[in-house]
Design an enzyme around this catalytic site. Structure first.
Site, PDB file in Angstrom:
ATOM      1  N   GLU A   1       0.798  -1.235   0.000  1.00  0.00           N
ATOM      2  CA  GLU A   1       0.000   0.000   0.000  1.00  0.00           C
ATOM      3  C   GLU A   1       0.828   1.281   0.000  1.00  0.00           C
ATOM      4  O   GLU A   1       0.525   2.207   0.754  1.00  0.00           O
ATOM      5  CB  GLU A   1      -0.921   0.025   1.225  1.00  0.00           C
ATOM      6  CG  GLU A   1      -1.922  -1.082   1.217  1.00  0.00           C
ATOM      7  CD  GLU A   1      -2.773  -1.090   2.478  1.00  0.00           C
ATOM      8  OE1 GLU A   1      -3.965  -1.295   2.360  1.00  0.00           O
ATOM      9  OE2 GLU A   1      -2.224  -0.902   3.579  1.00  0.00           O
TER      10      GLU A   1
HETATM   11  C1  NGO Z   1      -3.944  -4.579   4.740  1.00  0.00           C
HETATM   12  C2  NGO Z   1      -2.989  -3.464   5.046  1.00  0.00           C
HETATM   13  C3  NGO Z   1      -2.740  -3.290   6.544  1.00  0.00           C
HETATM   14  C4  NGO Z   1      -4.055  -3.307   7.305  1.00  0.00           C
HETATM   15  C5  NGO Z   1      -4.792  -4.600   6.988  1.00  0.00           C
HETATM   16  C6  NGO Z   1      -6.119  -4.656   7.709  1.00  0.00           C
HETATM   17  C7  NGO Z   1      -1.865  -5.257   4.266  1.00  0.00           C
HETATM   18  C8  NGO Z   1      -0.796  -6.134   3.802  1.00  0.00           C
HETATM   19  N1  NGO Z   1      -1.786  -3.950   4.403  1.00  0.00           N
HETATM   20  O1  NGO Z   1      -3.058  -5.713   4.656  1.00  0.00           O
HETATM   21  O2  NGO Z   1      -2.067  -2.096   6.764  1.00  0.00           O
HETATM   22  O3  NGO Z   1      -3.790  -3.269   8.677  1.00  0.00           O
HETATM   23  O4  NGO Z   1      -5.021  -4.730   5.617  1.00  0.00           O
HETATM   24  O5  NGO Z   1      -6.848  -5.799   7.408  1.00  0.00           O
END
Ligand code: NGO
Length: 532
Positions: A344
């Site tokens: 992300e």
């Molecule tokens: C995503 C995000 C995290 C969040 C999570 C919550 C990933 C790999 N990045 O997973 O920052 O905490 O969802 O479900």
């Protein structure tokens, strides 16, 4: 933050109930429960289900007594001590551990040595009869896995930390067992909310029960930096000083972290530390103004948005920072892997992201570690020894498919199956729901060896169940989300696909509940399971 009641202590008559519910080939019939069935049932109730279980109907049972000794050869001594530690509180027996105990019966014997080839390095063979329990494996990791099975062959009360009456019997028979996947992992996010070393240890004990052998710790994110780094001390003094909701946060000193690593290692669990980058870095950016492109430190962040922070890709100091942090982390961690995040990075352009990881990957590999990261880091084409962790919600991903074709092994944690922080349903008081609701059948109902397009079983190194902590503050919360889904994912990672069976699983899961109650583990009473 919502709260929910802790598990209610209950008086249970477990064995008969669960014995009757077991269906499928080789299971005792429900018609006439007799003593045999009650005993045998425990043999076929194990989670993860073993490769092969052969109850010995005429073999009677082994009974743990005040005279029982745990006999070990040299290399098995530590596992023997661990087993004694598990069995002593409920039995109140001495259970001496050692090599030179008398051989006149009533022995639990743990031996390292030759076993059938198929058992491999992580499997074991367990035989039980009137005289004793005989556990053999090639490695102490295998013996440790066998010990987890042995726990489940004993009555549920064995999990009590207070003395109970017994009788402490193990049904006669033979189990041969070995894992489907080498890498069986759980992840705990200690950044969004900080969990103390004792809380982490308690989770380590719980995941060990289900033959999980990795604990991935998400040590840094926007909301908090949780590991002491001597060369950048503000990371913890400032960056570790809060958490989601504005609580006091916290961090692990290096000594505390070493202690956690040792505690996990005694349970044959390797800690995989993660520093997320270049996004999810607000805590670091807030701790050092010079890491920001504009030279201005942002305030600490206590919300739960994602994707707004980025290290400054074009500043040289960024790479000094990354190198210092990863060097100290690599020195601290004896394990094989460093996790470098990579998810992300919405505040980093694609060319910048690739530029960043093309500099960071050689730094990590230069520290003698294998690199693992969220699957987006495949954009920078890491070497084939890197381990991408797939966390998407679809069964096809081009980056991952191409990496598998190049020869990378893949770690699977599809968010819509394995994310333990997803709500069970719309009424779950904790957790998130961006990847959907995940009831127990959803967590159990997929095949890691045939799930992602272009990623056959041979390309799968293992499976991980991540637990993100935006909404979780206590061990009770962790347990409520992990149980009963963690055992479901653990079974997918350990048991051969040929044993996959929802009806069998839900029956065996029900039989775990009395164990959790004895151990004081909170859990979600899924309506899909006929809890005793
Ligand atoms: C995503 C995000 C995290 C969040 C999570 C919550 C990933 C790999 N990045 O997973 O920052 O905490 O969802 O479900």
């Amino acid at each position: 933050m919502s709260r929910f009641p802790a598990a209610r202590p209950r008086v249970l008559t477990v064995l008969t109930v669960t014995a009757l519910a077991v269906g499928g080939a080789g299971a005792p019939s429900a018609a006439a429960p007799d003593h045999h069935q009650v005993k045998e049932s425990r043999m076929i109730q194990v989670i993860p289900t073993p490769v092969s279980v052969t109850p010995d109907r005429d073999g009677g049972e082994f009974r743990l007594t005040p005279a029982t000794v745990i006999e070990t050869d040299r290399g098995a001594r530590q596992v023997g001590e661990y087993l004694a530690g598990v069995l002593r509180p409920a039995t109140g027996y001495r259970l001496p551990v050692g090599g030179d105990s008398p051989r006149d019966g009533n022995t639990i014997s743990l031996k390292l040595g030759r076993v059938a080839d198929e058992i491999g390095d992580q499997g074991y063979e367990l035989r039980a009869d009137r005289r004793g329990v005989d556990l053999r494996a090639r490695t102490s990791a295998g013996l440790f896995a066998g010990v987890q099975t042995l726990r489940q062959l004993l009555p549920a009360e064995i999990e009590s930390r207070e003395q109970r009456r017994g009788p402490w019997t193990v049904p006669a028979g033979r189990i041969v067992d070995h894992p489907r996947f080498e890498y069986r992992s759980a992840m705990l996010d200690v950044s969004r909310h900080f969990f103390s070393p004792d809380e982490v240890k308690s989770y380590i004990d719980q995941i060990a029960l289900y033959k999980i052998n990795r604990l991935h710790l998400h040590l840094a994110d926007d909301q908090g930096w949780r590991i002491q780094i001597d060369s950048w001390p503000n990371l913890t003094t400032h960056g570790g000083s809060t958490e989601v909701g504005g609580g006091p946060g916290g961090f692990y000193t290096k000594d505390e972290f070493r202690d956690l690593i040792a505690y996990a290692a005694q349970r044959h669990i390797e800690i995989v530390p993660e520093i997320d980058m270049p996004g999810h870095t607000n805590a670091a950016l807030s701790s050092y103004a010079e890491l920001n492109c504009d030279g201005v430190a942002p305030p600490l962040y206590t919300g739960i948005e994602v994707g707004f922070s980025s290290l400054c890709i074009d500043k040289e100091i960024t790479y000094r920072f990354v190198e210092d942090v990863l060097t100290e982390l690599a020195e601290l961690t004896p394990g094989e892997y460093l996790h470098i995040g990579g998810d992300e990075a919405h505040a980093t352009s694609d060319p910048d992201y690739i530029k960043f990881f093309q500099r960071v990957l050689p730094i990590a590999e230069g520290l003698g570690k294998k690199v693992t990261g969220w699957h987006e880091f495949l954009k920078a084409t890491p070497s084939t020894s890197a381990l991408p962790q797939y966390w998407g919600t679809t069964d096809a991903n081009e980056l991952v498919r191409d990496a598998a074709a190049r020869g990378n092994k893949i770690l699977l944690s599809p968010a819509n199956k394995t994310y333990l922080d997803m709500k069970y349903d719309e009424n779950t008081p904790l957790g998130l729901s961006w990847a959907g609701y995940i009831e127990v059948d959803e967590a159990y109902g997929w095949n890691p060896g045939d799930y992602l397009d272009g990623v056959p079983e041979s390309a799968v190194l293992g499976v991980e169940a991540p637990l993100w902590a935006e909404t979780l503050e206590t061990s009770d919360h962790i347990e409520f989300m992990a149980f009963p889904r963690l055992p479901a994912v653990a079974e997918l990672a350990w048991s051969p696909w040929s044993t996959h069976d929802w009806e069998s699983f839900r029956t065996r899961l029900a039989a775990q509940a009395p164990r959790w109650e004895q151990a004081g583990i909170n859990f979600y009473r899924s309506p899909q399971i006929d809890w005793p």
